[in-house]
Design a protein around this motif. Structure first.
Motif, PDB file in Angstrom:
ATOM      1  N   VAL A  17     -28.027  50.601 127.964  1.00  0.00           N
ATOM      2  CA  VAL A  17     -29.375  50.825 127.447  1.00  0.00           C
ATOM      3  C   VAL A  17     -29.390  52.202 126.777  1.00  0.00           C
ATOM      4  N   ALA A  18     -29.945  52.244 125.557  1.00  0.00           N
ATOM      5  CA  ALA A  18     -30.016  53.510 124.822  1.00  0.00           C
ATOM      6  C   ALA A  18     -31.324  53.592 124.050  1.00  0.00           C
ATOM      7  N   HIS A  19     -31.753  54.828 123.792  1.00  0.00           N
ATOM      8  CA  HIS A  19     -32.886  55.055 122.896  1.00  0.00           C
ATOM      9  C   HIS A  19     -32.346  55.102 121.482  1.00  0.00           C
ATOM     10  N   TYR A  20     -33.094  54.529 120.547  1.00  0.00           N
ATOM     11  CA  TYR A  20     -32.647  54.517 119.163  1.00  0.00           C
ATOM     12  C   TYR A  20     -33.702  55.085 118.218  1.00  0.00           C
ATOM     13  N   GLU A  21     -34.634  55.841 118.740  1.00  0.00           N
ATOM     14  CA  GLU A  21     -35.720  56.371 117.930  1.00  0.00           C
ATOM     15  C   GLU A  21     -35.181  57.262 116.814  1.00  0.00           C
ATOM     16  N   GLY A  22     -35.611  56.977 115.591  1.00  0.00           N
ATOM     17  CA  GLY A  22     -35.179  57.760 114.443  1.00  0.00           C
ATOM     18  C   GLY A  22     -33.983  57.179 113.702  1.00  0.00           C
ATOM     19  N   MET A  23     -33.381  56.133 114.238  1.00  0.00           N
ATOM     20  CA  MET A  23     -32.251  55.508 113.538  1.00  0.00           C
ATOM     21  C   MET A  23     -32.771  54.682 112.368  1.00  0.00           C
ATOM     22  N   THR A  24     -32.036  54.704 111.278  1.00  0.00           N
ATOM     23  CA  THR A  24     -32.420  53.916 110.111  1.00  0.00           C
ATOM     24  C   THR A  24     -31.937  52.479 110.287  1.00  0.00           C
ATOM     25  N   VAL A  25     -32.427  51.612 109.417  1.00  0.00           N
ATOM     26  CA  VAL A  25     -31.993  50.213 109.444  1.00  0.00           C
ATOM     27  C   VAL A  25     -30.487  50.147 109.169  1.00  0.00           C
ATOM     28  N   ALA A  26     -30.003  50.979 108.256  1.00  0.00           N
ATOM     29  CA  ALA A  26     -28.568  51.009 107.938  1.00  0.00           C
ATOM     30  C   ALA A  26     -27.750  51.436 109.153  1.00  0.00           C
ATOM     31  N   ASN A  27     -28.256  52.421 109.909  1.00  0.00           N
ATOM     32  CA  ASN A  27     -27.564  52.844 111.135  1.00  0.00           C
ATOM     33  C   ASN A  27     -27.478  51.699 112.138  1.00  0.00           C
ATOM     34  N   MET A  28     -28.599  51.001 112.298  1.00  0.00           N
ATOM     35  CA  MET A  28     -28.637  49.889 113.255  1.00  0.00           C
ATOM     36  C   MET A  28     -27.705  48.770 112.819  1.00  0.00           C
ATOM     37  N   ASP A  30     -25.012  49.127 111.070  1.00  0.00           N
ATOM     38  CA  ASP A  30     -23.663  49.638 111.298  1.00  0.00           C
ATOM     39  C   ASP A  30     -23.279  49.483 112.770  1.00  0.00           C
ATOM     40  N   LEU A  31     -24.197  49.832 113.661  1.00  0.00           N
ATOM     41  CA  LEU A  31     -23.948  49.676 115.102  1.00  0.00           C
ATOM     42  C   LEU A  31     -23.716  48.207 115.442  1.00  0.00           C
ATOM     43  N   ARG A  32     -24.540  47.332 114.900  1.00  0.00           N
ATOM     44  CA  ARG A  32     -24.381  45.893 115.163  1.00  0.00           C
ATOM     45  C   ARG A  32     -23.018  45.390 114.667  1.00  0.00           C
ATOM     46  N   ASP A  86     -20.695  54.488 123.114  1.00  0.00           N
ATOM     47  CA  ASP A  86     -20.285  55.874 123.333  1.00  0.00           C
ATOM     48  C   ASP A  86     -19.729  56.478 122.040  1.00  0.00           C
ATOM     49  N   ALA A  87     -18.872  55.741 121.356  1.00  0.00           N
ATOM     50  CA  ALA A  87     -18.294  56.237 120.098  1.00  0.00           C
ATOM     51  C   ALA A  87     -19.387  56.428 119.040  1.00  0.00           C
ATOM     52  N   TYR A  88     -20.319  55.498 118.971  1.00  0.00           N
ATOM     53  CA  TYR A  88     -21.387  55.592 117.969  1.00  0.00           C
ATOM     54  C   TYR A  88     -22.330  56.751 118.285  1.00  0.00           C
ATOM     55  N   ALA A  89     -22.613  56.973 119.559  1.00  0.00           N
ATOM     56  CA  ALA A  89     -23.505  58.063 119.962  1.00  0.00           C
ATOM     57  C   ALA A  89     -22.897  59.423 119.621  1.00  0.00           C
ATOM     58  N   LYS A  90     -21.573  59.508 119.592  1.00  0.00           N
ATOM     59  CA  LYS A  90     -20.919  60.769 119.225  1.00  0.00           C
ATOM     60  C   LYS A  90     -21.123  61.104 117.753  1.00  0.00           C
ATOM     61  N   THR A  91     -21.265  60.075 116.906  1.00  0.00           N
ATOM     62  CA  THR A  91     -21.423  60.308 115.471  1.00  0.00           C
ATOM     63  C   THR A  91     -22.886  60.278 115.025  1.00  0.00           C
ATOM     64  N   ASN A  92     -23.778  59.770 115.856  1.00  0.00           N
ATOM     65  CA  ASN A  92     -25.186  59.660 115.482  1.00  0.00           C
ATOM     66  C   ASN A  92     -26.039  60.144 116.657  1.00  0.00           C
ATOM     67  N   VAL A  96     -29.236  57.710 121.903  1.00  0.00           N
ATOM     68  CA  VAL A  96     -29.092  58.456 123.158  1.00  0.00           C
ATOM     69  C   VAL A  96     -28.876  57.461 124.296  1.00  0.00           C
ATOM     70  N   ILE A  97     -27.735  57.541 124.943  1.00  0.00           N
ATOM     71  CA  ILE A  97     -27.412  56.631 126.052  1.00  0.00           C
ATOM     72  C   ILE A  97     -28.249  57.005 127.275  1.00  0.00           C
ATOM     73  N   LEU A  98     -28.964  56.016 127.811  1.00  0.00           N
ATOM     74  CA  LEU A  98     -29.789  56.231 129.001  1.00  0.00           C
ATOM     75  C   LEU A  98     -29.060  55.815 130.274  1.00  0.00           C
ATOM     76  N   GLY A  99     -28.246  54.773 130.177  1.00  0.00           N
ATOM     77  CA  GLY A  99     -27.540  54.252 131.339  1.00  0.00           C
ATOM     78  C   GLY A  99     -27.165  52.810 131.092  1.00  0.00           C
ATOM     79  N   GLY A 100     -26.851  52.109 132.165  1.00  0.00           N
ATOM     80  CA  GLY A 100     -26.484  50.718 132.026  1.00  0.00           C
ATOM     81  C   GLY A 100     -26.127  50.107 133.357  1.00  0.00           C
ATOM     82  N   ALA A 101     -25.480  48.962 133.276  1.00  0.00           N
ATOM     83  CA  ALA A 101     -25.066  48.258 134.487  1.00  0.00           C
ATOM     84  C   ALA A 101     -23.785  47.490 134.218  1.00  0.00           C
ATOM     85  N   MET A 102     -22.945  47.466 135.225  1.00  0.00           N
ATOM     86  CA  MET A 102     -21.704  46.711 135.192  1.00  0.00           C
ATOM     87  C   MET A 102     -21.764  45.806 136.411  1.00  0.00           C
ATOM     88  N   GLY A 103     -22.179  44.544 136.189  1.00  0.00           N
ATOM     89  CA  GLY A 103     -22.440  43.663 137.323  1.00  0.00           C
ATOM     90  C   GLY A 103     -23.644  44.190 138.070  1.00  0.00           C
TER      91      GLY A 103
END
Length: 162
Positions: A17-28, A30-32, A86-92, A96-103
């Motif tokens: 789960v991450a916040h994406y506020e301020g990302m452009t459509v092109a950024n999104m 690219d992430l996809r 993680d790699a994308y958050a380093k360049t953009n 902002v990574i909030l957290g997540g779950a593995m199982g």
């Protein structure tokens, strides 16, 4: 929508789960695209619907992260989504990574980064195959070694005789 999200939460190896506020459509986009290449997906959903879908699921612990403009990244491979995010958050810095779950294990941002450092399924398979193949090449080398030693000894004797 709730059913579809529930299926995602149930079948994914990792959900980030991450916040994406301020990302452009092109950024999104690219992430996809990067996530698709890695075998994962990116999903933006209403937080309220996602919280309903999380009820009773192993990764229900991520419900606390669902506030504001959040994006869900997930993959069956327990490492792929974390690596890409993680790699994308380093360049953009807008992602902002909030957290997540593995199982049923909850991950904080540091946990997501730790999972991203782990080798992927393909890397693990390659290293296992390499370990299985190594003894065979060692045996072949050991079998071939005496012949090369004999050839070396014969050439030394021939040089002394000449």
């Amino acid at each position: 929508m709730v059913e579809e999200l529930g299926q995602i939460f149930e079948s994914s190896g990792v959900v980030v789960v991450a916040h994406y506020e301020g990302m452009t459509v092109a950024n999104m986009q690219d992430l996809r695209a990067k996530m698709r290449e890695a075998g994962g997906s990116v999903r933006v959903a209403k937080n309220k619907l996602a919280k309903i879908a999380l009820e009773g699921k192993p990764c229900a612990s991520i419900a606390d992260y669902l506030t504001g403009m959040t994006v869900l990244s997930y993959s069956e491979d327990p490492v792929a989504a974390a690596k890409v995010v993680d790699a994308y958050a380093k360049t953009n810095d807008k992602l902002v990574i909030l957290g997540g779950a593995m199982g049923d294990s909850a991950l904080d941002p540091a946990g997501v980064k730790a999972v991203a450092q782990m080798p992927s399924r393909e890397e693990l398979i390659a290293s296992i195959v390499g370990c299985i193949g190594a003894p065979a090449s060692n045996i072949a080398g050991a079998i071939g070694a005496p012949a090369s030693n004999i050839a070396g000894i014969l050439s030394t004797i021939e040089e002394k005789a000449a």
